[in-house]
Design an enzyme around this catalytic site. Sequence first.
Site, PDB file in Angstrom:
ATOM      1  N   HIS A 209      14.331  43.454  -9.025  1.00 59.13           N
ATOM      2  CA  HIS A 209      15.613  43.296  -8.842  1.00 59.13           C
ATOM      3  C   HIS A 209      15.899  43.224  -7.076  1.00 59.13           C
ATOM      4  O   HIS A 209      17.190  42.997  -6.531  1.00 59.13           O
ATOM      5  CB  HIS A 209      16.476  44.407  -9.457  1.00 59.13           C
ATOM      6  CG  HIS A 209      16.485  44.281 -10.534  1.00 59.13           C
ATOM      7  ND1 HIS A 209      17.672  43.972 -11.246  1.00 59.13           N
ATOM      8  CD2 HIS A 209      15.462  44.524 -11.769  1.00 59.13           C
ATOM      9  CE1 HIS A 209      17.408  43.918 -12.539  1.00 59.13           C
ATOM     10  NE2 HIS A 209      16.363  44.219 -12.864  1.00 59.13           N
TER      11      HIS A 209
ATOM     12  N   ASP B 273      19.404  42.262   0.882  1.00 59.91           N
ATOM     13  CA  ASP B 273      20.014  42.668  -0.419  1.00 59.91           C
ATOM     14  C   ASP B 273      19.539  41.677  -1.293  1.00 59.91           C
ATOM     15  O   ASP B 273      19.303  40.422  -1.179  1.00 59.91           O
ATOM     16  CB  ASP B 273      21.329  42.716  -0.512  1.00 59.91           C
ATOM     17  CG  ASP B 273      21.846  43.520  -1.491  1.00 59.91           C
ATOM     18  OD1 ASP B 273      21.150  44.154  -2.288  1.00 59.91           O
ATOM     19  OD2 ASP B 273      23.299  44.045  -1.341  1.00 59.91           O
TER      20      ASP B 273
HETATM   21  C1  GDG Z   1      20.043  46.554  -6.928  1.00 60.09           C
HETATM   22  C2  GDG Z   1      19.603  45.495  -5.666  1.00 60.09           C
HETATM   23  C3  GDG Z   1      20.832  43.838  -7.171  1.00 60.09           C
HETATM   24  C4  GDG Z   1      30.002  50.073  -7.184  1.00 60.09           C
HETATM   25  N1  GDG Z   1      30.860  50.914  -6.674  1.00 60.09           N
HETATM   26  C5  GDG Z   1      30.864  51.730  -8.124  1.00 60.09           C
HETATM   27  C6  GDG Z   1      30.284  51.246  -9.045  1.00 60.09           C
HETATM   28  N2  GDG Z   1      29.418  50.103  -8.486  1.00 60.09           N
HETATM   29  C7  GDG Z   1      28.598  49.216  -9.002  1.00 60.09           C
HETATM   30  C8  GDG Z   1      28.968  47.883  -8.807  1.00 60.09           C
HETATM   31  C9  GDG Z   1      27.691  47.339  -8.882  1.00 60.09           C
HETATM   32  C10 GDG Z   1      26.475  48.182  -8.711  1.00 60.09           C
HETATM   33  O1  GDG Z   1      27.273  49.356  -8.608  1.00 60.09           O
HETATM   34  C11 GDG Z   1      26.051  47.988  -7.320  1.00 60.09           C
HETATM   35  O2  GDG Z   1      25.055  46.767  -7.557  1.00 60.09           O
HETATM   36  P1  GDG Z   1      24.597  45.868  -6.098  1.00 60.09           P
HETATM   37  O3  GDG Z   1      23.923  44.544  -6.894  1.00 60.09           O
HETATM   38  O4  GDG Z   1      25.609  45.589  -5.432  1.00 60.09           O
HETATM   39  O5  GDG Z   1      23.349  46.998  -5.566  1.00 60.09           O
HETATM   40  P2  GDG Z   1      22.147  47.869  -5.855  1.00 60.09           P
HETATM   41  O6  GDG Z   1      22.748  48.978  -6.652  1.00 60.09           O
HETATM   42  O7  GDG Z   1      21.293  48.093  -4.703  1.00 60.09           O
HETATM   43  O8  GDG Z   1      21.322  47.057  -7.038  1.00 60.09           O
HETATM   44  C12 GDG Z   1      20.927  44.497  -5.674  1.00 60.09           C
HETATM   45  C13 GDG Z   1      20.782  44.821  -8.191  1.00 60.09           C
HETATM   46  O9  GDG Z   1      20.087  45.607  -8.259  1.00 60.09           O
HETATM   47  C14 GDG Z   1      20.752  43.780  -9.703  1.00 60.09           C
HETATM   48  O10 GDG Z   1      19.653  43.144  -9.522  1.00 60.09           O
HETATM   49  O11 GDG Z   1      21.840  42.864  -7.048  1.00 60.09           O
HETATM   50  O12 GDG Z   1      20.281  43.541  -4.454  1.00 60.09           O
HETATM   51  O13 GDG Z   1      19.563  46.419  -4.444  1.00 60.09           O
HETATM   52  O14 GDG Z   1      27.592  46.648 -10.555  1.00 60.09           O
HETATM   53  O15 GDG Z   1      29.942  47.481  -9.713  1.00 60.09           O
HETATM   54  N3  GDG Z   1      29.909  51.663 -10.195  1.00 60.09           N
HETATM   55  C15 GDG Z   1      30.705  52.621 -10.409  1.00 60.09           C
HETATM   56  N4  GDG Z   1      31.705  53.317  -9.715  1.00 60.09           N
HETATM   57  C16 GDG Z   1      31.815  52.796  -8.470  1.00 60.09           C
HETATM   58  O16 GDG Z   1      32.498  53.297  -7.550  1.00 60.09           O
HETATM   59  N5  GDG Z   1      30.597  53.025 -11.879  1.00 60.09           N
END
Ligand code: GDG
Length: 458
Positions: free
Chosen positions: A156, A364
Amino acid sequence: MNQRVIVVANRLPIRRSEDGTWAPSPGGLVTALTPILQRGGTWIGWAGVGSGPPERFRFNDIDHVAVSVSDAEIDDYYLGFCNGTLWPLFHDGIRAPEYHRRWWNAYQRVNHRYAEAVLEHSRPGDLIWIHDYHLLLLPQILRELAPETEIRFFLHIPFPPVELYARLPWRRQLLDGILAADVVGFQTESSTANFRKAASTFAGVEAADHLLRDGGRLIRTQTAPISVDFGTYDAIANSPDTDDRISRIKRELGNPEHILLGADRLDYTKGIDVRLRAYGTLLRQNPDLADRIKLVQIVVPSRQTIGDYSDMRQEIEQLAGRINSVHGGRHRMPVHYTYESLDREELVAYYRAADVMVVTPLVDGMNLVAKEYVASRVDDDGVLLLSEFAGAAHELTEAVRVNPYDVDGVARAMRHAFDMDPAERKRRMQEMRQTVRENDLEAWTRRTLDPSLSPVAV
Ligand code: GDG
């Protein structure tokens, strides 16, 4: 696909609710995989707390197997090797990775424990689907113990350029670990290319087309950008409850003319500091804006016991405080900062309330927040400002692209974003919505689990 799927990931897709019971985690991957696993699959992972649920239990019509990780292993394996060595190294080395043999030993031990759980809870013919950097050794351990197993692996986070990867003292062992899978998937073409280069440089495999040849075995590499469950975001965003939430949010923020939004897990890769600096620059150059705009920054708590993370939190809070004291007044706060996790409905309401979504990671793997924003904009409005170093930038080409290292450039892009005329906003958003709708999470799952990718005969 009729094969039973066994998902193996660091975490189980559950969390403890306030009343002490277990509830499903709201993640997109969970939503996508639930129907597949409900046809008879299993999810193996750590429950996230020391005193977890029973070792094996059925929940949400899916078998869950909890792997135990001791407190010392949380320090050495999870906070140490996973998030103190691999996470910074794989994210361009933007923080110095630490290399400790004790962490490495714990990593090997925990990967072996996951392998035992897989062997105990799977049967011949199952497809073992391993996720992410916590389990890089698992494919090889399984291959040695059960040579016929069909194994897929998906990373990921980015796979780093070979010059950086070269520093890792255990570079060969980790490559051998991953290369025991039949299919290895990455978010972007550059991660796939970096992995193939590292595998041929340090593990002596031959690369040809989408395949790698390791002696008598062929390994397939695949670029498959992960996505979001478009339909779910679209439906939440369209609900009357969301309209009520949007009105409340805007009222609570003092009905500013323009809302800019950042929503990220606390992490030094996400560029939260960059966007605050850029926003400060914007206000300095346009003092009249301070009365009219508001930056909402939601930071979701994460890995708080690691020094780099608590330092980052402190820096972000100081930056937000400084902007409010320099550009704010008794009745105005240009930055609204929260350090909390919101539920998905509330997050979608924020997405819809925001005129500009500011996504500025320094690096990212993908960034799902960017895609969720697009999926939530059922009104075809809103501007996405997106770092060119997020995996999502390859698909979301109608976003306003920024180099997050260029603070003045990000400030200019913010101005450009809320000065953009409505027709252009609509055209760009419609194009991005089409892209995410067509390449949603279900499409990703279909591609990554495609049976035609099964082991290739030499
Ligand atoms: C890793 C990789 C890759 C955000 N605020 C809240 C909340 N979120 C959720 C979002 C989103 C998730 O968290 C964050 O996903 P990201 O993709 O932006 O980032 P990482 O956590 O670093 O994820 C990344 C991912 O894996 C998938 O392969 O895209 O590059 O680093 O879904 O909605 N969720 C809740 N409350 C919040 O305030 N419950």
